[in-house]
Design a protein around this motif. Structure first.
Motif, PDB file in Angstrom:
ATOM      1  N   GLU A 217      32.002  49.362 -21.443  1.00  0.00           N
ATOM      2  CA  GLU A 217      31.071  50.477 -21.232  1.00  0.00           C
ATOM      3  C   GLU A 217      30.988  50.911 -19.769  1.00  0.00           C
ATOM      4  O   GLU A 217      30.723  52.077 -19.493  1.00  0.00           O
ATOM      5  N   VAL A 218      31.132  49.970 -18.855  1.00  0.00           N
ATOM      6  CA  VAL A 218      31.041  50.290 -17.421  1.00  0.00           C
ATOM      7  C   VAL A 218      32.262  49.721 -16.685  1.00  0.00           C
ATOM      8  O   VAL A 218      32.149  48.796 -15.891  1.00  0.00           O
ATOM      9  N   PRO A 219      33.435  50.288 -16.959  1.00  0.00           N
ATOM     10  CA  PRO A 219      34.644  49.779 -16.315  1.00  0.00           C
ATOM     11  C   PRO A 219      34.540  49.882 -14.793  1.00  0.00           C
ATOM     12  O   PRO A 219      33.938  50.809 -14.262  1.00  0.00           O
ATOM     13  N   GLY A 220      35.095  48.899 -14.142  1.00  0.00           N
ATOM     14  CA  GLY A 220      35.087  48.893 -12.680  1.00  0.00           C
ATOM     15  C   GLY A 220      33.869  48.211 -12.080  1.00  0.00           C
ATOM     16  O   GLY A 220      33.816  48.001 -10.870  1.00  0.00           O
ATOM     17  N   VAL A 221      32.878  47.872 -12.892  1.00  0.00           N
ATOM     18  CA  VAL A 221      31.686  47.188 -12.393  1.00  0.00           C
ATOM     19  C   VAL A 221      31.838  45.700 -12.686  1.00  0.00           C
ATOM     20  O   VAL A 221      32.076  45.322 -13.838  1.00  0.00           O
ATOM     21  N   PRO A 222      31.723  44.843 -11.675  1.00  0.00           N
ATOM     22  CA  PRO A 222      31.831  43.400 -11.928  1.00  0.00           C
ATOM     23  C   PRO A 222      30.708  42.927 -12.858  1.00  0.00           C
ATOM     24  O   PRO A 222      29.531  43.134 -12.582  1.00  0.00           O
ATOM     25  N   VAL A 223      31.094  42.319 -13.972  1.00  0.00           N
ATOM     26  CA  VAL A 223      30.128  41.840 -14.967  1.00  0.00           C
ATOM     27  C   VAL A 223      30.296  40.328 -15.080  1.00  0.00           C
ATOM     28  O   VAL A 223      31.407  39.833 -15.213  1.00  0.00           O
ATOM     29  N   ASP A 224      29.190  39.629 -15.023  1.00  0.00           N
ATOM     30  CA  ASP A 224      29.196  38.171 -15.060  1.00  0.00           C
ATOM     31  C   ASP A 224      27.899  37.715 -15.714  1.00  0.00           C
ATOM     32  O   ASP A 224      26.859  38.363 -15.541  1.00  0.00           O
ATOM     33  N   GLU A 225      27.949  36.604 -16.463  1.00  0.00           N
ATOM     34  CA  GLU A 225      26.730  36.135 -17.134  1.00  0.00           C
ATOM     35  C   GLU A 225      25.619  35.769 -16.162  1.00  0.00           C
ATOM     36  O   GLU A 225      24.448  35.745 -16.537  1.00  0.00           O
ATOM     37  N   ARG A 226      25.930  35.515 -14.892  1.00  0.00           N
ATOM     38  CA  ARG A 226      24.873  35.204 -13.915  1.00  0.00           C
ATOM     39  C   ARG A 226      23.856  36.339 -13.809  1.00  0.00           C
ATOM     40  O   ARG A 226      22.697  36.107 -13.490  1.00  0.00           O
ATOM     41  N   ARG A 227      24.280  37.550 -14.077  1.00  0.00           N
ATOM     42  CA  ARG A 227      23.350  38.690 -14.011  1.00  0.00           C
ATOM     43  C   ARG A 227      22.215  38.551 -15.029  1.00  0.00           C
ATOM     44  O   ARG A 227      21.153  39.136 -14.867  1.00  0.00           O
ATOM     45  N   PHE A 228      22.429  37.792 -16.097  1.00  0.00           N
ATOM     46  CA  PHE A 228      21.469  37.730 -17.198  1.00  0.00           C
ATOM     47  C   PHE A 228      20.672  36.431 -17.236  1.00  0.00           C
ATOM     48  O   PHE A 228      19.789  36.268 -18.067  1.00  0.00           O
ATOM     49  N   ARG A 229      20.982  35.483 -16.368  1.00  0.00           N
ATOM     50  CA  ARG A 229      20.239  34.239 -16.194  1.00  0.00           C
ATOM     51  C   ARG A 229      19.938  33.503 -17.505  1.00  0.00           C
ATOM     52  O   ARG A 229      18.798  33.141 -17.779  1.00  0.00           O
ATOM     53  N   PRO A 230      20.947  33.266 -18.330  1.00  0.00           N
ATOM     54  CA  PRO A 230      20.676  32.578 -19.601  1.00  0.00           C
ATOM     55  C   PRO A 230      20.383  31.095 -19.395  1.00  0.00           C
ATOM     56  O   PRO A 230      20.892  30.474 -18.456  1.00  0.00           O
TER      57      PRO A 230
END
Length: 143
Positions: free
Chosen positions: A32-45
């Motif tokens: 959905e947001v190509p080019g944006v670094p996505v990592d599970e740390r953003r969601f603090r599970p």
């Protein structure tokens, strides 16, 4: 050790644990947001679950109202989905600020991502333990 609050203490949202499935959410956000670094740390599970290939995003919606066993003894009950906040957009170590992530989650899934669970039976969870949803096959707790 994952346990419930001490006897006599309130069961507030602090007793809820965030359960996040990987890779479905991360793959979906990356598309959905190509080019944006996505990592599970953003969601603090609190619990990160590695689901089988082909698992659709938002699979946790199907878990609401059900219980699961993690490892040998830990038992959790899925209560509701978790509303995401601006922390998902904030810069974190090597992840840049990105308002597109929260905007995408809000647009596609009413600002909700993952599931909140409460502890039914205390126990210990380890990396690699199985999460077995009542009546289903197991998924592994991710590293």
């Amino acid at each position: 050790m994952w346990s419930s609050p001490a006897r006599g203490r309130s069961r507030t949202s602090t007793n809820c644990r965030s359960v996040f499935s990987r890779p479905p959410h991360l793959d979906w956000i990356r598309r959905e947001v190509p080019g944006v670094p996505v990592d599970e740390r953003r969601f603090r599970p609190n619990i990160l679950v590695r689901t089988p290939p082909g698992t659709p995003p938002f699979v946790e919606d199907e878990w609401i109202g059900r219980e699961a066993t993690v490892g040998d003894t830990l038992r959790i009950a899925f209560l509701r989905s978790s509303e995401r906040c601006v922390m998902t957009d904030q810069a974190q170590r090597d992840l840049p600020h990105s308002p597109l992530i929260l905007r995408t989650i809000a647009r596609a899934h009413d600002n909700r991502l993952d599931a909140l669970a409460r502890i039914v039976i205390p126990g210990t969870a380890h990396v690699g333990d199985r999460l077995v949803l009542d009546g289903t096959r197991a998924a592994a707790i991710a590293s």
